[in-house]
Write a protein that holds these residues in place. Structure first.
Motif, PDB file in Angstrom:
ATOM      1  N   ARG A  31      -3.748  71.568   5.173  1.00 28.66           N
ATOM      2  CA  ARG A  31      -4.172  72.346   6.335  1.00 28.66           C
ATOM      3  C   ARG A  31      -2.963  72.816   7.149  1.00 28.66           C
ATOM      4  NH1 ARG A  31      -8.653  68.667   6.183  1.00 28.66           N
ATOM      5  NH2 ARG A  31      -7.557  67.174   7.520  1.00 28.66           N
ATOM      6  N   LYS A  32      -1.940  71.963   7.234  1.00 30.26           N
ATOM      7  CA  LYS A  32      -0.723  72.360   7.946  1.00 30.26           C
ATOM      8  C   LYS A  32      -0.008  73.496   7.227  1.00 30.26           C
ATOM      9  CE  LYS A  32       0.165  67.801   9.996  1.00 30.26           C
ATOM     10  NZ  LYS A  32       1.074  66.610   9.990  1.00 30.26           N
ATOM     11  N   LYS A  33       0.079  73.394   5.902  1.00 24.48           N
ATOM     12  CA  LYS A  33       0.767  74.421   5.114  1.00 24.48           C
ATOM     13  C   LYS A  33       0.054  75.772   5.173  1.00 24.48           C
ATOM     14  CE  LYS A  33       2.965  71.384   1.669  1.00 24.48           C
ATOM     15  NZ  LYS A  33       3.057  71.040   0.232  1.00 24.48           N
ATOM     16  N   THR A  34      -1.267  75.719   5.231  1.00 31.50           N
ATOM     17  CA  THR A  34      -2.061  76.950   5.193  1.00 31.50           C
ATOM     18  C   THR A  34      -2.530  77.398   6.569  1.00 31.50           C
ATOM     19  OG1 THR A  34      -4.080  75.649   4.783  1.00 31.50           O
ATOM     20  CG2 THR A  34      -2.867  76.466   2.854  1.00 31.50           C
ATOM     21  N   ASN A  35      -2.191  76.613   7.598  1.00 33.90           N
ATOM     22  CA  ASN A  35      -2.586  76.934   8.970  1.00 33.90           C
ATOM     23  C   ASN A  35      -4.101  77.062   9.103  1.00 33.90           C
ATOM     24  OD1 ASN A  35      -2.050  77.446  11.701  1.00 33.90           O
ATOM     25  ND2 ASN A  35      -2.021  79.662  11.390  1.00 33.90           N
ATOM     26  N   THR A  36      -4.814  76.135   8.486  1.00 36.03           N
ATOM     27  CA  THR A  36      -6.273  76.094   8.570  1.00 36.03           C
ATOM     28  C   THR A  36      -6.706  74.807   9.265  1.00 36.03           C
ATOM     29  OG1 THR A  36      -6.405  75.091   6.364  1.00 36.03           O
ATOM     30  CG2 THR A  36      -6.596  77.491   6.502  1.00 36.03           C
ATOM     31  N   LYS A  37      -7.940  74.807   9.780  1.00 40.02           N
ATOM     32  CA  LYS A  37      -8.420  73.658  10.547  1.00 40.02           C
ATOM     33  C   LYS A  37      -9.530  72.874   9.839  1.00 40.02           C
ATOM     34  CE  LYS A  37      -7.336  75.774  15.019  1.00 40.02           C
ATOM     35  NZ  LYS A  37      -7.883  76.230  16.322  1.00 40.02           N
ATOM     36  N   SER A  47      -4.563  66.822   5.016  1.00 37.82           N
ATOM     37  CA  SER A  47      -3.899  67.138   6.279  1.00 37.82           C
ATOM     38  C   SER A  47      -2.674  68.007   6.044  1.00 37.82           C
ATOM     39  CB  SER A  47      -3.499  65.841   6.989  1.00 37.82           C
ATOM     40  OG  SER A  47      -2.800  66.114   8.185  1.00 37.82           O
ATOM     41  N   ASN A  48      -1.883  67.667   5.019  1.00 35.24           N
ATOM     42  CA  ASN A  48      -0.700  68.459   4.684  1.00 35.24           C
ATOM     43  C   ASN A  48      -1.072  69.871   4.249  1.00 35.24           C
ATOM     44  OD1 ASN A  48       1.076  66.354   5.257  1.00 35.24           O
ATOM     45  ND2 ASN A  48       1.053  65.579   3.154  1.00 35.24           N
ATOM     46  N   ASN A  89      -4.360  62.290   3.655  1.00 38.58           N
ATOM     47  CA  ASN A  89      -3.003  62.760   3.963  1.00 38.58           C
ATOM     48  C   ASN A  89      -2.701  64.083   3.269  1.00 38.58           C
ATOM     49  OD1 ASN A  89      -2.209  60.744   5.726  1.00 38.58           O
ATOM     50  ND2 ASN A  89      -1.269  59.476   4.146  1.00 38.58           N
TER      51      ASN A  89
END
Length: 210
Positions: free
Chosen positions: A187-193, A184-185, A181
């Protein structure tokens, strides 16, 4: 991103034949590195490609990057190597279309605390070595840093040290699901995959001190 030409002596230095090397992709190459080094190499390569593109756009062409890691040899043992691309073909959008890649064996050097990256500036005849990429990028690029929690920074640090999710969970005394989790958070914050992109981002934004 495939190997079209390979040196005739490649079988002396890796456990794979010239035939196996030809038309191989990026995953094949990255998997030659020690499991603990893969994520660092990927992060450094992404960082280097981004910085090279920025340099080219600003008209600075005399800069090259060296990468350091442990690569497998013909006997299946890992030894330190230097990865260098002395020649690259760049299109009008400043994107690298092809690259000549040289691998230098460093196993005969008795060097401690090898850097992750070195930057060669031929315009000034200068070489700079960095144990952490953020020592370099921090002074060159202004970025908006996302809000990273203390726990997320702990997870980033362990990721950068090469630990996977089960190992991080055990180290921090939290569940596997909790670690996932947090990742996942992040990656969302940093706009990475991917994890490699995430590590590269943390290097470039100085979010992490290893």
């Amino acid at each position: 991103m495939r190997t079209e030409i390979i040196s005739d002596n490649i079988e002396k230095f890796t456990p794979y034949s010239k035939k196996e090397w030809l038309n191989s992709d990026t995953d094949f190459f990255i998997n030659l590195f020690h499991p603990e080094d893969k994520i660092h190499i990927m992060g450094a390569l992404i960082f280097g490609a981004t910085m090279r593109q920025n340099f080219l756009k600003s008209g600075k062409t005399g800069v090259r990057f060296n990468y350091y890691g442990r690569m497998i040899d013909r006997e299946g043992e890992y030894r330190w190597i230097l990865l260098h691309a002395p020649q690259q073909r760049v299109n009008q959008n400043f994107e690298v279309e092809s690259s000549l890649v040289m691998v230098y064996d460093l196993s005969h050097f008795q060097i401690q605390n090898r850097p992750l990256l070195s930057v060669i500036d031929f315009t000034n005849d200068e070489v700079q070595y960095f144990k952490h990429v953020d020592q370099y990028i921090h002074e060159k690029v202004e970025v908006d840093k996302p809000a990273i929690t203390k726990r997320e920074k702990e997870i980033l640090k362990l990721m950068a040290q090469g630990l996977n999710t089960p190992e991080i969970a055990e180290k921090l005394f939290i569940s596997y699901h909790t670690v996932e989790n947090h990742k996942s958070n992040l990656r969302k914050k940093t706009n990475t995959k991917t994890s490699s992109e995430l590590i590269a981002y943390t290097m470039s934004c100085s979010l992490l001190i290893i």
